[in-house]
Scaffold this active site. Structure first.
Site, short mmCIF file in Angstrom:
data_model
loop_
_atom_site.label_atom_id
_atom_site.label_comp_id
_atom_site.label_asym_id
_atom_site.label_seq_id
_atom_site.Cartn_x
_atom_site.Cartn_y
_atom_site.Cartn_z
N GLU A 1 0.87 -1.16 0.00
CA GLU A 1 -0.12 0.09 -0.05
C GLU A 1 0.83 1.48 -0.02
O GLU A 1 1.59 1.47 0.77
CB GLU A 1 -0.75 0.12 1.35
N ASP B 1 -5.35 8.06 11.54
CA ASP B 1 -4.07 7.53 11.77
C ASP B 1 -3.54 7.86 13.02
O ASP B 1 -3.67 9.06 13.49
CB ASP B 1 -3.09 8.13 10.60
#
Lengths: 393, 255
Positions: B45, B56
C-alpha cells in the site's frame, strides 16, 4: 426549494458522512436515533426546562436604539451573549448531553478552538456528572489560558492536540481519533454545524431555539414574525444556523452570513471560506473548504478564534451556492471597530465573533423601515486580552 | 487478471507493507518498492499523504506531514510511478484520504492509476454507499479494485454488504484503534478474528492495524489470509532508512 437537510444527509450537494468505517457504528447509531429521541416528550421537557432555568432562556430580543439611529434602520440584537457560559454554544451542549445520556454513553469528548465550546461542554458534563475530555490545540491552550482554567475548574480534562498546525482543526482530528479508539462508551459533542451527518442537522435543531424565540419576540415588538434581514457571523456556523433555521424557507427574509476576512481576503491570512474555499471533504462532511490545489487543507486566520475554521457547515455551503444567503466578509480591523462601537453606543461588550456581524452596517446599507436582527452570539469577556492589546487600553 | 486477485490465490500467508510516499525522502518511493519486492513482500500500500489523516496515529501522521513538507503531491507521485512496472511486478495499492482524490478528479485519478499500473485503492473515508452510487463504475472501467474496511464493531449485516460489494480482499482492522497502536492482541481480538473467519466470506481478509512483529503476524495469519504492517515499518524507515528493509522483513517472516 428546500434548504434543510434531506433524508440522505445532504443540503443540496453538501453534507453526507465521509467517515472511515471505524466511526460508522457510532455515527449510524446517532443517525438512527437522534430524531426519535428529540421527538420524545420527556426529552423535550428536560431540554426546555434546562434552557429556561439553567441557560436563562429565552434570551432578550433587544431593540438597539442608538445603533439604529446611527445606521438609520431598525436593529434588534438577539442576546445570546446572556446565555449561561457567555454564548449560544450551551444550547447545543445541553441538547447533546441529554442525547448522550439516552444513548447510554458515559464518557464525553469535545474539541474546542477558543475554548467556548469546551467550557460549554465541561459545564453540562459537570451538571450531569459525566466524564469530560476536551481536545484543544497546543497553540490555543497557550492563547486561551482563562478558558483552559475554567474547563479544569469544571472538572474536565484538557488534552493538547500536538499534531498538524496545533489549532482547532487538529483538535477536531484528535477528538475523532479518540472516538475511533473508544467506540462503545463515548459520545462526541461536536460544537458546530459541521462533521458527518447527522451532526450538522442535530446541532442546527438544538440551536434553532434562537430563531424560534426571535419569531415570538418580534411578533410582540413589531407585530410580525419575520424580520427583513437576519444577520449572523459564520465560522463553522452554529449560531448562524440557529438564527436562520426558521427563516430558511421564508424568501421574504434576507439571510446574511458574515465571515472573517482576517487581514483581507487576498492577504493569505483569512478565514473567508465562501470566497476562498472549494468543494471538498473536511471532518466527514462534503462542503466548502480552504485547501491547496492538491486537496491539502490549509490553515485559516482570523483575530477571532471562533471564526478560525477552514470549512463551513454544509447548510451554509448550500445557502451560498444556491444564492439563498448573502455572504459578506469582514476584516479584523472592521470587526474590532464595530465591537468598540457597540460598547460605546449600547453598553454591550460583544465577542469578537459577533463584532463581525455588527461590522456590516458600515458597508451594507438598509432601508429606514427594515427590521434587521443581528444574532449577538457571545459576550466579549473572553476577548478582553485581544481588545486590550488592539486598542492599547 | 488483476494482480491483487492473482496473489490472493497463492498458497501462502501474505505479508503486505504500507508506507507513506515522499518519506523519509521525497524520491524514495521507487527504491522502497523495489526493495520490498526484492525482499519477498507480497503486496504494497502506497500512502498518498494528507494534511488531516484522522484515522492515523502519530507515526503515520508524522510521516504524512514530513512527506508534504518534502513536496509530495498527487501529480508527483504519479510521475514517480510512471515506469514502476518496468521493475516491480507485485500488486500495488494506493491508500489515502478522499479529498486529494476528489480534487484531482476521481476519474482522472483512476485513469492515472491504470496508466502507471496500480491495482487497487483504499480510501477509508469514502463510504460504501457513496462509492456504489457514484464511483463504482469508474473504478471498474479502469480495472481498479476498491478495498473496504471492517472493524470489531462492524455488524454482521454490514460485513455481508461489504463482502458483496468487494472484489479482492477485505481490510480487517484488528482493533478499535487508530493506526500504530502496539498493545498486542488479547482474547478480545482472537474472538473477533475467529468470528470473522467463521462467517465464510467470499473475499479473503487481510488484517491491518497493530501488527508490528513476527509474533503478531503469525497470530493474525492463523485466521486471515495475510497482514499489513504500516507504522512499525515507517518507524524502522525513520531510524534505519531503506538499508533496513531487508532485516525488517526478515524479522517478520521468521517463525
Amino acid at each position: 426549494m428546500n434548504y434543510n437537510v434531506n433524508e440522505k444527509g445532504y443540503y443540496g450537494e453538501f453534507g453526507g458522512a465521509y467517515i472511515p468505517e471505524m466511526l460508522y457504528p457510532n455515527v449510524e447509531e446517532l443517525r438512527q436515533n437522534y430524531l426519535k429521541i428529540m421527538a420524545e416528550e420527556s426529552f423535550q421537557m428536560e431540554f426546555r426546562q434546562l434552557l429556561k432555568d439553567y441557560v436563562g432562556r429565552p434570551t432578550p430580543l433587544y431593540f438597539a436604539k442608538r445603533l439604529s439611529e446611527k445606521y438609520n434602520t431598525k436593529i434588534y440584537l438577539k442576546r445570546e451573549d446572556l446565555c449561561h457560559t457567555g454564548a449560544h454554544k450551551v444550547n447545543n451542549t445541553i441538547g447533546q448531553i441529554l442525547m448522550a445520556k439516552r444513548l447510554g454513553k458515559t464518557r464525553i469528548i469535545a474539541e474546542t478552538g477558543a475554548g467556548q465550546h469546551g467550557v460549554a461542554t465541561a459545564t453540562v458534563c459537570a451538571l450531569m456528572g459525566l466524564e469530560c475530555i476536551v481536545f484543544m490545540g497546543e497553540i490555543d491552550i497557550k492563547r486561551q489560558a482563562p478558558n483552559v482554567a475554567r474547563m479544569k475548574m469544571l472538572g474536565a480534562k484538557v488534552v493538547p492536540a500536538t499534531s498538524g498546525s496545533k489549532t482547532l482543526k487538529d483538535a477536531t482530528n484528535e477528538a475523532i481519533r479518540d472516538w475511533i479508539n473508544n467506540p462503545v462508551d463515548t459520545h462526541y459533542i461536536i460544537g458546530s454545524v459541521v462533521g458527518p451527518h447527522p451532526y450538522p442537522d442535530m446541532v442546527a435543531r438544538f440551536q434553532s431555539v434562537i430563531s424560534e424565540e426571535i419569531k415570538t419576540q418580534l411578533k410582540e415588538k413589531e407585530s410580525r414574525e419575520n424580520p427583513d434581514f437576519v444577520i449572523a457571523c459564520v465560522g463553522g456556523g452554529s449560531n448562524a444556523a440557529g438564527a436562520f433555521y426558521h427563516y430558511l424557507d421564508k424568501p421574504e427574509v434576507g439571510i446574511i452570513a458574515v465571515e472573517a476576512a482576517g487581514k483581507g481576503i487576498d492577504s493569505g491570512e483569512s478565514a473567508a471560506t465562501s470566497a476562498l474555499g472549494k468543494v471538498g471533504i473536511i471532518h466527514g462532511s462534503k462542503t466548502l473548504l480552504m485547501q491547496t490545489a492538491d486537496g491539502q487543507i490549509t490553515e485559516p486566520y482570523s483575530i477571532s478564534a471562533g471564526l478560525d475554521y477552514p470549512g463551513v457547515g454544509p447548510m451554509h455551503a448550500n445557502l451560498f451556492a444556491s444564492g439563498r444567503g448573502e455572504f459578506i466578509s469582514i476584516t479584523d480591523d472592521e470587526a474590532m471597530q464595530a465591537g468598540l462601537e457597540l460598547c460605546k453606543l449600547e453598553g454591550i461588550i460583544p465577542a469578537i465573533e459577533s463584532s463581525h456581524a455588527l461590522a456590516i452596517f458600515e458597508t451594507r446599507k438598509f432601508n429606514q423601515n427594515d427590521v434587521v436582527v443581528v444574532n449577538l452570539s457571545g459576550r466579549g469577556d473572553k476577548d478582553l486580552d485581544t481588545y486590550i492589546k488592539y486598542f492599547n487600553y | 487478471m488483476n494482480r491483487i486477485k492473482q496473489i490472493l490465490k497463492a498458497n501462502k500467508k501474505l505479508l503486505s507493507i504500507y508506507f507513506t510516499a515522499g518519506y523519509p525522502k521525497l524520491d524514495d518511493t521507487v527504491e522502497i518498492l523495489q526493495q520490498l519486492e526484492k525482499n519477498g513482500i507480497d503486496l504494497v500500500e502506497i500512502g498518498l499523504p494528507f494534511s488531516d489523516p484522522l484515522a492515523d496515529g502519530p507515526t503515520i501522521q508524522k510521516s504524512s506531514e514530513e512527506a508534504l513538507k518534502n513536496g509530495m503531491t498527487t501529480n508527483l507521485l504519479f510521475e514517480q510511478l510512471k515506469d514502476i512496472r518496468k521493475t516491480v511486478s507485485i500488486p500495488l495499492i494506493l491508500m489515502g484520504y478522499f479529498n486529494p482524490v476528489l480534487q484531482f478528479g476521481v476519474e482522472n485519478f483512476c485513469k492515472k492509476c491504470a496508466e502507471v499500473g496500480i491495482d487497487g485503492l483504499i480510501l477509508p473515508d469514502l463510504p460504501l454507499a457513496e462509492f456504489q452510487e457514484h464511483y463504482a463504475e469508474i473504478f471498474k472501467k479502469y480495472g481498479l479494485l476498491n478495498i473496504f474496511l471492517i472493524t470489531p464493531q462492524t455488524s454482521e449485516e454490514r460485513i455481508r454488504q461489504i463482502d458483496a460489494a468487494s472484489e479482492g480482499f477485505i481490510y480487517m482492522v484488528s482493533s478499535a484503534s487508530v493506526t500504530g497502536s502496539s498493545s498486542g492482541f488479547g482474547t478480545e481480538q482472537t474472538t473477533y478474528f475467529e468470528r470473522i473467519a467463521s462467517l465464510s466470506l467470499t473475499n479473503p481478509q487481510i488484517v491491518g492495524f497493530g501488527i508490528n512483529n513476527s509474533e503478531t503476524f503469525q497470530l493474525v495469519t492463523k485466521y486471515a489470509k495475510g497482514a499489513i504492517i504500516g507504522s512499525a515499518f515507517i518507524k524502522m524507515l525513520s531510524e534505519k532508512g531503506i538499508a533496513g528493509i531487508s532485516a525488517f522483513v526478515g524479522s517478520i517472516r521468521k517463525v
